[in-house]
Design a protein around this motif. Structure first.
Motif, short mmCIF file in Angstrom:
data_model
loop_
_atom_site.label_atom_id
_atom_site.label_comp_id
_atom_site.label_asym_id
_atom_site.label_seq_id
_atom_site.Cartn_x
_atom_site.Cartn_y
_atom_site.Cartn_z
N VAL B 22 0.84 -1.21 0.00
CA VAL B 22 0.00 0.00 0.00
C VAL B 22 0.88 1.25 0.00
O VAL B 22 0.65 2.20 -0.76
N THR B 23 1.89 1.27 0.87
CA THR B 23 2.80 2.40 0.92
C THR B 23 3.39 2.68 -0.46
O THR B 23 3.41 3.81 -0.95
N VAL B 26 0.76 3.99 -2.90
CA VAL B 26 0.37 5.37 -2.62
C VAL B 26 1.47 6.33 -3.06
O VAL B 26 1.22 7.34 -3.70
N LEU B 27 2.71 5.99 -2.73
CA LEU B 27 3.80 6.92 -3.02
C LEU B 27 4.14 6.97 -4.51
O LEU B 27 4.63 7.96 -5.01
N LEU B 30 0.04 7.60 -7.04
CA LEU B 30 -0.82 8.78 -6.94
C LEU B 30 -0.27 9.91 -7.82
O LEU B 30 0.85 9.83 -8.31
N LEU B 37 8.21 15.01 -8.01
CA LEU B 37 8.00 15.44 -6.63
C LEU B 37 9.33 15.81 -6.00
O LEU B 37 9.46 16.80 -5.29
N ARG B 276 10.77 15.08 0.43
CA ARG B 276 10.11 14.20 -0.52
C ARG B 276 11.08 13.16 -1.07
O ARG B 276 11.12 12.88 -2.26
N VAL B 281 11.26 7.57 2.54
CA VAL B 281 9.93 7.53 3.16
C VAL B 281 9.39 6.10 3.12
O VAL B 281 8.89 5.58 4.12
#
Lengths: 301, 313
Positions: B22-23, B26-27, B30, B37, B276, B281
């Protein structure tokens, strides 16, 4: 039968009114414009002109506090409305989904529920940036799993109730049952949860702003005021006091309101524990029992 | 038992895989390309392409995830763009501090919360109840970043009893303890407050039970009834709470480490988000989440060992 309002609820309502009044004041009137600098009187302590003193730029702390509180409160409220509505929809859907799709959905929701709030928020901020709109979405995402779980478990047990079976026997379709019969039973509990969610959202927003990942200065929020104040801790410690107390007041108000509403709905109360989302793992055995207990009383009321 | 442990362990692995997936999704999936970024909108296209290739962004997402996972299993999380170091090295440097901080806070929180909770439950007079109720509410409402600031102000800047920030190496445990004490107290306050509430409720409930009445009926004194009979039985829910708290404490370090400038995983993840730095992350979130899930796994096992009546739901 009308019971008198529990003391905790009266206290919670009172504190929330106070918070709302302060935030409303921030919307219509502040002693000084929140961005007006007065370098001659920078870092003044509390006094007759600047009631709470001034910050490093000589901006009036009380004015910034009121304005910041209003913004924080609106962010938290908007996010709770969003997550409550979305959680209700997803929860009702999840209660209807059978088989693999339902399992997968709930597995994902449970996982998000177990994920520490601040971590979810940090991850989403990395992707979405720190605008006001994205903050509302981030804070809503943090609270979403609680609402989904609550709605689903209550909808599942309401589905077994005789009055729902009667409706079903009378030929009502699944969506009519969900909206006309289950929804009214779910709403009161969601409302209680909303108060707790509000304090969680407020807390997370303040933390993000404090970390410099929320609303950006010079727009004041309680979190970024505090983070600015920390830089001057050795010179002017007073600057850090008002915003911190304001966060505590707001969180206390929502927590007390949530506890009070819970007392009102379920005398004897739910299990104690941290309100908001600091405790990410409820005991597997405790969670359903609590929902069941609340729910039985909802029906009864 | 072995089958149970195995099943729980597989479920733990499943959770960790799901979290990392999921991480990752999402990163990377999206809006906006992670390379964009990181480099900003007006980066030269050449640099964008080079970074995209470095991150493997031109590959399909499942392939990206599997290759990330294959690396992660070997401790290779890629390179941090912010620090220009392997992410694995950064995490290995910083994780021990964070775990030490969380454990110290857990101990402090239990040491304060349990006696206060018993005290609040055992007295008939309203004073202990009122005092502890105020502490419990205030402890939950005061934000840790503010409490930490105030503690630093009083104990470090004013009284000069403890260092205001930073850490000491593990070689000098006493100095390390001095550095970690204020942050640990900060983390422990909400935890102590919630322990207090639970212990108080649990002791009060136990005191209503039949075996307590039997103990009173056979003439035992107040103290003996409380400490020999009621207390051991009232402690079972507290064990579950420890697991919840450790998870919350690990997450809480994210904020507290920033208040006290402690170079742990919590301050690392905030730096990573601010810059970012996507690989960093991803790895930090994965490590945090794994810690939280693993703690829950251990608590489940201990709970099962402690109380054989607990059957898996």
């Amino acid at each position: 039968m009308r019971r008198p309002l529990p003391a905790s609820l009266r206290l919670g309502l009172g504190l929330c009114l106070l918070v709302l009044a302060l935030a409303a004041a921030g919307a219509v009137w502040t002693p000084f414009p929140p961005q007006a600098m007065d370098l001659a009187h920078a870092m003044a302590g509390p006094g007759p002109v600047h009631l709470l003193g001034t910050d490093d730029f000589g901006r009036d702390l009380l004015s910034r506090l009121l304005v910041g509180m209003r913004l924080d409160l609106m962010l938290a409220l908007a996010s709770v409305l969003l997550s409550g509505a979305a959680g209700l929809a997803v929860g009702l859907l999840a209660a209807r989904l059978r088989g693999l799709a339902g399992d997968a959905l709930m597995r994902l929701v449970d996982l998000l529920y177990a994920f520490p709030a601040i971590l979810t928020a940090l991850m989403l901020v990395t992707v979405m940036g720190a605008s006001t709109t994205s903050l509302v979405v981030v804070l809503a995402a943090v609270n979403l799993p609680v609402f989904v779980r609550l709605t689903r478990s209550m909808a599942l047990s309401l589905n077994e109730q005789p009055f729902v079976e009667a409706a079903r026997a009378a030929g009502a379709g699944p969506w009519r049952i969900a909206l006309r019969h289950v929804l009214p039973g779910v709403l009161p509990t969601l409302l209680v949860q909303a108060a707790t969610a509000l304090s969680g959202a407020f807390f997370t927003e303040a933390a993000l702003s404090y970390l410099g990942l929320g609303v950006q200065p010079p727009t004041p929020t309680l979190g970024n005021m505090l983070s600015e104040a920390q830089g001057f801790l050795a010179v002017d410690p007073w600057m850090a006091v008002p915003p911190g107390l304001a966060v505590a007041l707001c969180v206390l108000a929502f927590n007390t309101l949530g506890d009070g509403l819970r007392d009102r709905l379920a005398p004897g109360g739910g299990p104690p524990g941290r309100s908001g989302r600091a405790a990410p793992f409820p005991a597997p055995s405790a969670a359903p029992a609590q929902v069941g207990r609340d729910h039985a009383l909802v029906i009864d009321a | 038992m072995a089958a149970y442990v195995l099943r729980r362990f597989l479920s733990l692995l499943g959770s960790v895989l799901l979290i990392t997936a999921v991480t990752f999704l999402v990163l990377r999936a999206l809006p906006g390309n992670p390379a964009e970024l990181m480099l900003g909108m007006d980066a030269p296209p050449g640099a964008l392409q080079a970074l995209s290739r470095h991150l493997g962004l031109d590959l399909p997402l499942p392939v990206q995830y599997l290759s990330w996972l294959a690396g992660a299993v070997h401790g290779d999380f890629g390179r941090s763009l912010l620090f220009q170091l392997p992410v694995g090295t950064l995490i290995a440097q910083r994780l021990p501090i964070t775990l030490a901080l969380a454990l110290l806070a857990l101990l402090l929180g239990l040491a304060a919360g349990i006696p206060l909770g018993v005290w609040a439950a055992s007295r008939r007079s309203p004073l202990p109840s009122a005092v502890t109720a105020v502490f419990a509410q205030a402890g939950l409402a005061v934000p840790s970043f503010w409490l930490g600031t105030m503690l630093a102000l009083v104990f470090a800047l004013d009284l000069r009893l403890l260092p205001p920030d930073g850490v000491a190496p593990f070689r000098t445990p006493l100095a390390l303890l001095a550095h970690l004490l204020l942050p640990a107290v900060t983390l422990a306050v909400p935890q102590a407050a919630s322990t207090l509430r639970l212990v108080r409720a649990s002791v009060l409930e136990t005191l209503e039970r039949d075996f307590v009445r039997t103990a009173q009926a056979k003439g035992l004194g107040q103290g003996a009834v409380l400490y020999r009979h009621a207390l051991p039985n009232a402690m079972a829910p507290v064990a579950t709470l420890i697991g919840m708290h450790l998870g919350a404490l690990i997450a809480g370090t994210i904020i507290v480490e920033n208040v006290f400038s402690i170079p742990g995983l919590g301050s690392l993840v905030v730096q990573a988000v601010a810059a970012r730095d996507v690989p960093l992350v991803e790895a930090c979130v994965a490590v945090f989440a794994t810690c939280v899930v693993a703690v829950n796994f251990l608590v489940d096992l201990t709970y099962r060992l402690w109380d054989p009546k607990v059957v898996e739901a």
